[in-house]
Design an enzyme around this catalytic site. Structure first.
Site, PDB file in Angstrom:
ATOM      1  N   TYR A 177       0.830  -1.277   0.003  1.00 17.64           N
ATOM      2  CA  TYR A 177       0.061  -0.008   0.003  1.00 17.64           C
ATOM      3  C   TYR A 177       0.926   1.397  -0.195  1.00 17.64           C
ATOM      4  O   TYR A 177       1.690   1.402   0.741  1.00 17.64           O
ATOM      5  CB  TYR A 177      -0.741   0.085   1.321  1.00 17.64           C
ATOM      6  N   GLU A 199      -3.379   7.321  -4.426  1.00 14.66           N
ATOM      7  CA  GLU A 199      -2.984   6.099  -3.626  1.00 14.66           C
ATOM      8  C   GLU A 199      -3.101   4.960  -4.559  1.00 14.66           C
ATOM      9  O   GLU A 199      -3.726   4.555  -5.479  1.00 14.66           O
ATOM     10  CB  GLU A 199      -4.397   6.087  -2.910  1.00 14.66           C
TER      11      GLU A 199
END
Ligand code: GDP
Ligand code: MN
Length: 377
Positions: free
Chosen positions: A101, A185
């Site tokens: 992530y 993101e």
């Protein structure tokens, strides 16, 4: 403005972040054709502006073009967390050995950005952060320093990511800077079994205030799946946000409009929208604003709140009178004019004597009036 995954993917590719080959389609038949071009086996991904599509059935593997067509047929038009699926992206499947992530997000309070990274990607990062906070690294990024090679290496090390992720972190920072994004993101960023680092999903929020220098955005077709009133307002260049109430609001200046929303709410009514017509006072902008607001069936009254400055109240009053020539007023309009040339502006509206136009001299009394008219309508 939030971007779709396929739009984020294009930005990544433009700045050298590797992404799987993919195509976006809006019919099952095109899905089959695209799958054929992509090699047969594909991941079919619903294009909706919400996360967690995987768990909600919006990410499915199709073994061949026929299966891709069938899956597209099943997914197109369905609802994922309140978003209707209008398009699907077909992507070449990727075999990976690790999911990470990574994100950059604006930290308004601190006046800088935050790099958030974890070696436990692929799942809901909020869950990871809640259950194992140590697994998520949060590193401040000063906007004037940015993410240099050494900064990127530091972020990767802090999160326990392999060093080959660092150059990707630098490129993602370039996405944020060059594309005027407030959020970038990637979840998951994967290491493939053959050792490449690939962005399998992307979420980018661009800063609407940068529209003036991002020619590409205005060239984009309006989002057919967004709020139709907001789309109509955007097409007319209006700064409009749809809200849930019944009192339509028009004001000059974002700060004044924000306080108008508060004052209307304080009077026991709910604002139906935010609409800032800015400094100018052209009849066209007033007419466009009124017509967008009046096409919202929830609106029961409209409150025009203007504080005259460089654009004086008589000019605003003129623009209202001229707007009433082209807009059929079907609900009461409460106008409060104050500031520069307020008396002349009020006189102009008095002369027009439109039966549905009411005037008030203060913001509070105008808000009360608009709220009463909305409730009694
Ligand atoms: P989200 O649920 O909306 O975040 O959608 P994602 O695009 O992140 O997909 C959800 C999950 O599906 C990812 O975390 C991956 O584990 C998996 N996934 C997506 N694309 C691929 C792919 O090409 N290959 C494989 N094996 N898994 C994938
Ligand atoms: Mn994801």
């Amino acid at each position: 403005m939030d971007l779709y995954e396929h739009e984020a993917r294009e930005l990544f590719a433009r700045h050298g972040v590797s992404v799987p080959d993919a195509e976006v389609v809006d019919t099952p038949h095109e899905a089959r054709r695209a799958a054929e071009r992509l090699g047969g086996r594909v991941v079919v991904k619903a294009q909706v502006k919400t996360g967690g599509r995987g768990k909600a059935g919006g990410v499915k593997l199709a073994a061949d073009p026929a299966a891709a067509e069938l899956t597209a047929r099943q997914v197109l038009g369905t609802d994922i967390k309140g978003h209707t699926v209008g398009r699907v992206m077909l992507a070449q499947p990727v075999d990976f050995e690790a999911e990470f992530y990574v994100s950059y997000v604006l930290d308004r309070g601190a006046g800088r950005f935050l790099a958030i990274a974890s070696a436990e990607g692929g799942m809901d990062i909020e869950e990871v952060a809640a259950s194992r906070p140590d697994a998520v690294a949060r590193i401040p990024v000063e906007p004037d320093e940015g993410v240099t090679a050494s900064k990127a290496a530091g972020i990767a090390a802090a999160a326990g990511l392999p060093p080959e992720v660092a150059p990707v972190l630098e490129r993602l920072w370039q996405v944020l800077v060059r594309e005027d994004a407030l959020l970038v993101e990637v979840n998951p960023l994967v290491r493939t079994t053959d050792g490449r680092i690939l962005a399998l999903d992307g979420k980018v929020t661009v800063d609407d205030n940068a529209r003036f220098r991002q020619g590409r955005w205005s060239a984009q077709a309006p989002d057919p799946h967004g709020d139709p009133l907001e789309a109509a307002a955007t097409a007319k260049g209006l700064n409009y946000v749809k809200l849930d109430g019944e009192v339509g609001i028009i004001g000059n200046g974002a700060g004044l409009v924000m306080s108008t929303l508060d004052v209307v709410a304080g009077c026991g009514a709910r604002p139906a929208n935010f609409l800032d017509i800015g400094g100018g006072a052209s009849a066209e902008v007033m007419a466009d604003g009124l017509s967008v607001i009046l096409s919202d069936p929830a609106v029961k009254s409209v409150f025009v709140n203007v504080f005259g400055g460089i654009t004086a109240c008589d000019a605003v009053a003129d623009s209202i009178v001229r707007a009433l020539e082209s807009v059929h007023l079907t609900r009461p309009l409460v106008v409060r004019l104050d500031g520069n040339a307020a008396a002349r502006g009020r006189a102009i509206l008095d002369d027009r004597a439109h039966p549905l136009v009411h005037q008030a001299t203060t913001m509070d009394s105008a808000a009360r009036r608009a709220a009463q008219l909305a409730v009694s309508a």
